[in-house]
Structures are given as C-alpha cells and as structure tokens.
Write a protein that holds these residues in place. Structure first.
Motif, PDB file in Angstrom:
ATOM      1  N   LEU A  53       0.824  -1.201   0.000  1.00 47.57           N
ATOM      2  CA  LEU A  53       0.000   0.000   0.000  1.00 47.57           C
ATOM      3  C   LEU A  53       0.865   1.260   0.000  1.00 47.57           C
ATOM      4  O   LEU A  53       0.512   2.271  -0.623  1.00 47.57           O
ATOM      5  N   ALA A  54       2.017   1.197   0.671  1.00 49.25           N
ATOM      6  CA  ALA A  54       2.925   2.348   0.664  1.00 49.25           C
ATOM      7  C   ALA A  54       3.472   2.599  -0.735  1.00 49.25           C
ATOM      8  O   ALA A  54       3.550   3.752  -1.189  1.00 49.25           O
ATOM      9  N   ILE A  55       3.838   1.541  -1.432  1.00 45.07           N
ATOM     10  CA  ILE A  55       4.367   1.689  -2.792  1.00 45.07           C
ATOM     11  C   ILE A  55       3.280   2.187  -3.734  1.00 45.07           C
ATOM     12  O   ILE A  55       3.500   3.072  -4.568  1.00 45.07           O
ATOM     13  N   GLN A  56       2.068   1.651  -3.588  1.00 42.09           N
ATOM     14  CA  GLN A  56       0.953   2.090  -4.429  1.00 42.09           C
ATOM     15  C   GLN A  56       0.643   3.562  -4.193  1.00 42.09           C
ATOM     16  O   GLN A  56       0.465   4.338  -5.147  1.00 42.09           O
ATOM     17  N   THR A  57       0.596   3.975  -2.928  1.00 36.89           N
ATOM     18  CA  THR A  57       0.294   5.364  -2.602  1.00 36.89           C
ATOM     19  C   THR A  57       1.382   6.302  -3.110  1.00 36.89           C
ATOM     20  O   THR A  57       1.089   7.399  -3.620  1.00 36.89           O
ATOM     21  N   SER A  58       2.637   5.886  -2.979  1.00 40.69           N
ATOM     22  CA  SER A  58       3.730   6.736  -3.459  1.00 40.69           C
ATOM     23  C   SER A  58       3.638   6.954  -4.963  1.00 40.69           C
ATOM     24  O   SER A  58       3.935   8.048  -5.464  1.00 40.69           O
ATOM     25  N   ARG A  59       3.203   5.936  -5.704  1.00 38.99           N
ATOM     26  CA  ARG A  59       3.051   6.086  -7.156  1.00 38.99           C
ATOM     27  C   ARG A  59       1.923   7.051  -7.498  1.00 38.99           C
ATOM     28  O   ARG A  59       2.045   7.868  -8.413  1.00 38.99           O
ATOM     29  N   VAL A  60       0.816   6.963  -6.757  1.00 41.14           N
ATOM     30  CA  VAL A  60      -0.308   7.873  -7.006  1.00 41.14           C
ATOM     31  C   VAL A  60       0.106   9.305  -6.710  1.00 41.14           C
ATOM     32  O   VAL A  60      -0.143  10.234  -7.505  1.00 41.14           O
ATOM     33  N   ILE A  61       0.752   9.515  -5.555  1.00 40.14           N
ATOM     34  CA  ILE A  61       1.160  10.874  -5.184  1.00 40.14           C
ATOM     35  C   ILE A  61       2.204  11.401  -6.165  1.00 40.14           C
ATOM     36  O   ILE A  61       2.170  12.587  -6.549  1.00 40.14           O
TER      37      ILE A  61
END
Length: 451
Positions: free
Chosen positions: A73-81
């Motif tokens: 989830l951290a990697i996914q969120t970092s990509r979105v941001i």
C-alpha cells in the motif's frame, strides 16, 4: 483545486470528484485536522493528495509524511502521489520495511518534499537521525482503523511527537472503530470528523455469494472456477500454512496462481502483485496483508477461502472488487456451519448474502436439479440346468412366441484323451555333458576294434 490538477483530472478520465474528495479538500487546505470516512474504492488517496500538495513548497525539504500499514500500500500510494506531485516539481520517497535501508537513506539525501512509508521503518530512520521531521507541516495516517491499534498506535504517536507541535493531522479509513472517536485525547488536537459513507455512490454492483464447499475440496473448486471466461480472483486465506499448501499444489498442477505473503521479499511481492494486475496470473493467494487499500483495476472477483472473523475484515476484503463503478463478485467458501456463522456475523450490515452454485462453467443462484437415471434390473442368477433351460424357453417365447421344449441329448461317454505330437514344439537340446558322454563311449568302441 489547482489548475494543474484540473487538467490532469480530466486527462485521467474523471468527470467529477467523489464525495470524500469534495468534502475534505477545503478543510485540509485550510490547515484543519480531519478524519475522513469513506467506502473502499472511493478515491481516498486522491482525496488527501490534492489538498496536501497544494500547500507544499518545492525544494523546501520534507513537509509531508504519509503512513501506510503495508509495503504494497505504501508503494501504491507513493506512485499515485508521484503522478500528481510531478506537476508541481515535487519529489516523493518511499520508505518501507523489507527494502534496502542504504538505498532509502540515499534517496533522503536528495531532499524529497514527500515521504510515504510504513510506521516501523519511518520511526527507525527518525531514531537513527537519518530522517528529520522538523519541517513537516502535515502527517496523513491512512487506514487509520488498522494503524491505530496495538503497538502500531505507539509508533504512530512517536512519529507525530517527532514532528512540530502544530503539525496538521489527517486520518482516513473505510471503517469506523472506537479509537477514531478518541483522536483528540490520543493526539492532543481537535479533529473534524467527515463521514460520507452514506453519500458515496462510487461502488459498483457487487454480488455476495456463499458457495458450500468442504475444506478438502476447496482447491478443486478454485480450479473449476478458473474455467469461467475472463475469471481472475484475489483469494484470501486465514492461515499462511494453508496458503502455502495450496500454492505448492497449484505449482505442481501448473495452475495460473501466485502468492503474496508477508514473509516474501519485497521484490517477490511486487512481482506477484504486478503480474496479477497485468493479468499474467489468474489467482493471487494472499492473507489479510492485501485486504487494505490495494487498488486492482477491474478485479472481477474476491474469494474467501477462509471466512473472515470480523465485519471489518469482510468489508476490507470485499472492497478490492466493485471499485469505481465496476461490477464485482464475492464468493465465500465454507461448509453449512461456516456459512451460517458468516450470515450471523453480517446480519447487521447491508450486505445481501445468497447461496450460489457452480454449474456448467458458471455461477448461478438456482440450485441444480439432479436428473434421475433409469433403473436397470439386476440379472437373475441361474443356479441349475433346469432353471437355465426354463430361462432359455421363456426368452425364446418372449421373442418368437411359444416353442416346444428342447429334447435332452444323450450324454456321450468321455473320449480317452489322446496326445498328439505338436509339430511346432521344439526338441530339447541335450546339455553339453550328456553329449560328450555319448561321444566318449563311441571313441572307446572304435579303439577296441582297431586293436
């Protein structure tokens, strides 16, 4: 919303903001602490990203911290941001457990404005003075109902205490828990509660089915479900040991499946998730590590191999399908007793559970009707010669009409068995010793005559 964001918003195909995105934007831009409650798949990541980025200054050091419960989830969120941050020349660094610490430290030397990470790794770097939070103006706690429990609560509070005293706080969750009503006490600041769960309309039509299958036949049922056209599913297990056994069996049977568990290396976890998102594999076997926040576009189905034990677990699991208006299917496997317990667990919710059956390579709500096979008469054993003759006469009468009983033929005397030579039978060769013995006698007789 900033003009740069409005253009990108349209480029991504969005027509209008979701309920949570509209509700939290102005309070967050106005430096208020907020708690945002919205269903899974309603765009909470973008909801806190847009107002958070609007207040950041490029090149001014780390100003935003986002905490996530898992590496994925951290990697996914970092990509979105990162996708939005590049519009404002802002840099993002991901700090997750299981990854190389030295590489993450090198990224921090590039002075990113945004850090997205798991609480344990972030606190370790803060304690080692590799990560400094004195310039942080906003801290986001995503999946707050999960992070604010047990030891993780103390970790999150320690990170908040390392930031300035007036740091702005944002909490986001899909489910409500008691601690979310006590945020003022735990963090010492007033938090505005924004709940749009009843107003949100982003959820697609999701069917919640219960498929009665015993534990010993669930692997076989998963294989049968793969016969359905365009079928892919996220399969949730309760125990990692059960998952490993199923994964091993599927590997040997060449089933299109992969595992996503907490004991795998980060590279392996990323590859499994990426292959599943791209459709290279059809089944992703996982525990509740993948139940929160993961966005898998147009996921057709979620399967509960082991049933959840709480309402929140069920909410987060099934939230992986039916996101952003897409249809979805939830299949809960279990015996009659398990499925009854599941209905009791969810009786206070709005989920409508219905029995489903697998028939003809498809799922149906209609119970299959078994077709009756014609009953074949068992053959009657004939135990005597008289009975055999009677049976023969009756059979003949049935076919050709009445017939005269057959006359008994006189029994012939058994002929003496005469053995006839078998021309194909080969003669046995005498062994070497017998043959030489005869030759020696012949040679002795010849010697006697010569004398």
């Amino acid at each position: 919303m900033l003009k740069q964001f409005e253009a990108h918003f349209k480029d991504l195909g969005y027509t209008e903001p979701t309920a949570i995105q509209t509700a939290v934007y102005d309070p967050m831009v106005g430096d208020k602490n907020v708690l945002g409650l919205a269903p899974t798949g309603s765009g909470k990541t973008v909801a806190f990203t847009l107002p958070a980025l609007a207040n950041l200054l490029p090149g001014d050091g780390i100003q935003l911290i986002v905490l996530e419960p898992s590496q994925e989830l951290a990697i996914q969120t970092s990509r979105v941001i990162r996708d939005w941050a590049k519009l404002l020349d802002l840099k993002v660094a991901a700090l997750t457990g299981g990854a190389n610490v030295k590489r993450q430290t090198e990224r921090l030397k590039k002075r990113p404005e945004i850090v997205v990470g798991t609480p344990g790794r972030v606190l370790n770097l803060v304690s080692d003075r590799k990560l400094k939070l004195h310039l942080v103006s906003l801290m986001i706690v995503d999946e707050a109902d999960d992070l604010l429990t047990g030891d993780t609560l103390d970790t999150v509070r320690s990170i908040a205490q390392a930031a300035p005293a007036d740091v702005q706080l944002g909490f986001f969750s899909a489910t409500d828990t008691p601690i979310l009503h006590e945020l003022d006490q735990w963090f010492g600041q007033t938090v505005e509660r924004i709940d749009v769960r009843d107003q949100d309309d982003t959820q697609g039509q999701v069917h919640h089915g219960m498929l009665e299958v015993g534990m010993g036949k669930r692997d076989q049922m998963l294989k049968r479900l793969l016969a359905m056209p365009n079928f892919r599913a996220l399969v949730f297990f309760k125990q990692a040991n059960t998952l490993r056994k199923t994964a091993t069996r599927f590997y040997h049977d060449h089933v299109s499946a992969a595992s996503l568990t907490s004991d795998l290396r980060q590279v392996q976890r990323e590859k499994a998730l990426q292959d599943f998102r791209l459709g290279h594999i059809k089944l992703l076997l996982t525990t509740d590590v993948a139940a929160r926040g993961l966005d898998i576009p147009k996921l057709p189905a979620v399967i509960n191999y082991d049933l959840p034990t709480s309402v929140n677990e069920y909410v987060h699991r099934v939230g992986r399908t039916g996101r952003m208006g897409e249809p979805g299917q939830v299949i809960s496997l279990g015996d009659d007793h398990d499925l009854r317990d599941l209905k009791k667990l969810l009786k206070e919710t709005d989920y409508e559970l219905e029995p489903v059956y697998f028939s003809g390579r498809t799922l149906t709500t209609e119970r299959p009707v078994a077709t009756a096979k014609p009953v074949e008469k068992a053959p009657v054993a004939v135990t005597s010669a008289a009975a055999k003759q009677s049976a023969t006469v009756e059979a003949a009468a049935t076919v050709d009409g009445p017939v005269q009983p057959a006359k008994r033929k006189p029994r012939k005397a058994a002929a003496a068995k005469v053995e006839t030579p078998n021309p194909t039978k080969k003669k046995k060769h005498k062994n070497r010793h017998t043959k030489n013995k005869g030759m020696r006698k012949k040679w002795r007789d010849q010697d006697a005559q010569n004398k």
